[in-house]
Structures are given as structure tokens and as C-alpha cells.
Design a protein around this motif. Structure first.
Motif: not given
Length: 438
Positions: A192-199
Motif C-alpha cells: 500500500a502506498g499513498r497519493t494526493s491525486s484522484n488518478l
């Protein structure tokens, strides 16, 4: 003393004992029917006394005619009878008045008693009720109320209604007993990682042509060919909400914690289904099973069993250069495998007294009801996909929803956002056991 005066002596004893005892019982009696019975007994005794008074008066009149005066004995008995008659009349009057009061007062009391009896609770009798219903008292009156009678009263303190029952308070547990919750396991298989975007966009290789070979000195080296393509995984939202009154939320401290936990559990439950089985349409994630490679046995096995099928699926992943690190099965399927026995009824893959974790062919077996029965998924999960968390589970409470403010209601909303990128579908193999034996 003549024999005809003997009943008068017995009635005098009744006058001394009976009226006061009856009136004392009336004070505690809750059943007018019993008072009527006592009143009837007193009326009978009064009628007898009145008859004897009349006879004594006639005797005194006759003595006056014969001798010119009545004897002192007759005068004394006449006075005594008159006094007795007066006392019995007073007792009758008091009983009549008490009966009228009881008939008015006991209407509500009878309803309460009927309600208690209907609820299955023990009925508690008053002192007067126990006295008036006593068989000893009835026999005492029937025999002319001679002498004295002892009536036992049971006034033990018990937990019954009417005694100490209303003083016993129930013990209230603060824990709210909820429904069982499934243990979530699929997320733990995948990095699992993280993102600050919606895509999430990523590039993957779809073709590799390897022309590497030995070449002679001065010769032209071969050219290799790689083909890449761009793919993406959109961030999806999983959410739900519930209405709770402000009073309930304020007054029951445990409720807020319970609602928070239930909403978070609901998010995790939906997330597990999406990660495993999401079909990628609409707002669904593309899950592991729909993206996986269909099972195709590298070779046929005679008398294929469930264990054989799983081993061939592991081989299929290995031949695709993705050595599998785990298997996902429905609990019923894994149980069938564990219960397999040899010709001597010895378990093949399990020791009933052991505590080993589920495993098969050196790989961990993960049991989950999110997987359909008779279906399996094997693969190199840590290579196959990645979870990107956009927003961890969040629970918010607000009164700003429709007519919440005027109804004093609260809306509790829970949501989380994530993306799932299945980057190597070939690392996953899925299929079903079909008609193979256990």
C-alpha cells in the motif's frame, strides 16, 4: 344459671373478642368479598342475641306479673344482653361502613393486582387478607367463637412484588452487544502506498522481444524490442451514513463509539469486496479476481483433486515468471482440503492437535468469505498490485443536512478513498474447482 342463658354467655364472649378482631382485620383487608362473609357472620350472631333479648324481656315481664318484680338475676342478664346487642350492632355498623369504603377503594387495587398476576409475578397478600382467609378463623366463628384462636401470619421479606421486590435494582451493562465482524485479510496481501491525486497513472511493459545472443568480434549486435503502454487506476470513494438523534448521541456516551466503529467496519467490509471482486465498471475498483489470468492447467492429471488443481495453478503462475506467494480460498473449501484422509483414515494435510497456520505447497492459505465457494485465487500478490490510499477512513458528524436542525437530528457520515492498480495480471491466476473431487 338456667341452660337457656348459655348461648348468651358464648355471645358475650364473641362481643368481647369477635367485633374488635373483625374490625382489626378489616383495616388491612383488600378483598370486599371476605368482609361480606364476616359481616354475614356478625349479622347471624346479632339475630340470635336479639331473639334471646326478646325472650329475656318476656321472662322478666312474666315474673313481674307473678311476683310483682323481676329477679335480680334476670335483670343482670337482661342488662348484659342489651350491652352485647349494642356492641354487636356497633360492630355491624362499622363493618358495613368499612365494606362500602373498601368497595370504592379496591377498584384500582384489583386492577393493579390483576396486572401483576398477568406479568407472572408472585401475588403478595396483606395481613387482613391472610386473617380473613384463614380456615382457623372460619372454624372459630362456625363453632360460636368460644375461647380464642391463633392465626399465623407470614410476613417474611422476599423478592416478590409487594415485599422487597421493588427495592431490587437490575444491573445494567454498559457494553453494547453488536453483531459479529468479519476479519479483513485481503488488504494485507498487497503493498500500500499513498497519493494526493484522484488518478494513478503508470506505464507497463506489454512486449519484450529479447534478441540477446553471442556475437563474433566486429559483428553487428542484435537489437531488442520493448513495447510499453500507459494505464491508470482512478481513485474511488467508499462511503455510507446514518441518522442519530442529538439526545441519543449526548446521553449515551458508548453510542458514539459504537456508531463510529460500525461505520468504519462497514467501509472496510466494502473495501475488501472491491479489492477482491470489484468489476471496474462505474465507480467500482478493478479487483484482483476480474483482472487475474484465467486458470488453464499446464497439463492434465488423472483423477484431479482440489489439491491437484491448486498445485497446477501455482505452476501456471510460475511458468509466467510470477512465483506465487499465497492462495485465497473460501473457508468451506479449505476445510474440505483439511479433512482429506488416506486409506487408513489419517489426515493428509492437517493435525487436529496442531496449531499450524493454514498452508499448502509451501504457500500461505488465506481464508475469506469474500471469495465465492468453489473458487480460488493464487498468485504473487506483492508483485501483482498496489493499493494507493487517498483518504483514510473518516467519520464526521453534522446537523447541516436537510431538516436535521429543526428535528434535532445528526447525520454521521463515514468515507474513505483509494485506488487499486493491478499492474501484473499475469501474476494472478483464478478459476474454480468444477467437478474435481476433494
Amino acid at each position: 344459671m338456667s341452660k337457656k342463658f348459655m348461648p348468651l354467655v358464648a355471645l358475650a364472649a364473641l362481643t368481647a373478642a369477635r367485633p374488635s378482631a373483625v374490625i382489626g382485620a378489616v383495616r388491612n383487608e383488600a378483598n370486599p368479598g371476605k368482609i361480606e362473609e364476616l359481616l354475614r357472620d356478625v349479622k347471624n350472631e346479632l339475630s340470635r342475641v336479639s331473639d334471646d333479648v326478646k325472650k329475656t324481656a318476656e321472662q322478666a315481664l312474666q315474673q313481674s306479673k307473678d311476683t310483682g318484680r323481676a329477679t335480680d338475676e334476670v335483670k343482670a342478664k337482661a342488662d348484659e344482653l342489651l350491652a352485647t346487642q349494642t356492641k354487636l350492632s356497633d360492630a355491624q355498623q362499622k363493618l358495613s361502613e368499612k365494606l362500602e369504603v373498601l368497595e370504592t377503594r379496591n377498584h384500582d387495587l384489583e386492577q393493579k393486582l390483576a396486572s401483576r398476576r398477568g406479568s407472572g409475578q408472585d401475588e403478595r397478600k396483606s395481613v387482613g387478607q391472610q386473617v380473613s382467609e384463614s380456615e382457623d378463623l372460619k372454624m372459630f366463628v362456625k363453632n360460636g367463637a368460644r375461647g380464642s384462636v391463633r392465626i399465623g401470619i407470614n410476613q417474611a421479606i422476599t423478592s416478590a412484588t409487594g415485599s422487597a421486590g421493588d427495592l431490587i435494582a437490575p444491573q445494567r451493562e454498559t457494553e453494547i452487544i453488536g453483531l459479529p465482524r468479519r476479519q479483513m485479510t485481503i488488504r494485507n496481501l498487497i503493498p500500500a502506498g499513498r497519493t494526493s491525486s484522484n488518478l494513478i497513472e503508470y506505464v507497463k511493459m506489454i512486449t519484450r522481444t529479447n534478441n540477446a545472443r553471442v556475437v563474433s568480434e566486429g559483428a553487428q549486435k542484435p537489437e531488442l524490442n520493448y513495447v510499453y503502454e500507459k494505464d491508470d487506476a482512478p481513485v474511488r470513494t467508499i462511503a455510507h451514513w446514518v441518522h442519530v438523534s442529538r439526545q441519543a448521541m449526548d446521553d449515551a456516551a458508548q453510542l458514539q463509539t459504537e456508531v463510529d466503529g460500525e461505520l468504519r467496519y462497514g467501509l472496510d467490509f466494502a473495501e475488501e469486496l472491491e479489492i477482491l471482486k470489484g468489476d471496474g465498471t462505474g465507480q467500482h475498483l478493478e479487483g484482483l479476481v476480474p483482472a487475474a489470468t484465467a486458470y488453464s492447467a499446464p497439463f492434465a492429471v488423472s483423477g484431479e483433486t482440489m489439491i491437484d488443481t491448486l498445485r497446477l495453478a501455482l505452476l501456471q503462475a510460475s511458468l509466467a515468471e510470477y512465483p506465487a506467494d499465497g492462495l485465497v480460498l473460501h473457508p468451506s473449501d479449505w476445510t474440505r482440503i483439511e479433512l482429506l484422509k488416506d486409506g487408513e483414515n489419517r489426515y493428509l494435510w492437517a493435525n487436529p492437535r496442531g496449531t499450524n497456520a493454514p498452508g499448502l505447497w509451501g504457500r500461505a492459505v488465506l481464508e475469506t468469505q469474500a471469495m465465492d465457494e468453489d473458487e480460488f485465487l493464487v498468485g504473487a500478490f506483492r508483485m501483482a498490485a498496489t493499493i494507493y490510499d487517498r483518504m483514510d477512513a473518516e467519520v464526521l458528524v453534522s446537523s447541516e443536512d436537510r431538516d436535521n436542525f429543526i428535528k434535532n437530528m445528526l447525520t454521521v457520515r463515514a468515507e474513505k478513498r483509494l485506488a487499486l492498480a493491478v499492474k501484473r495480471p499475469g501474476a494472478l491466476v483464478t478459476g474454480d474447482f468444477g467437478n474435481v473431487s476433494g
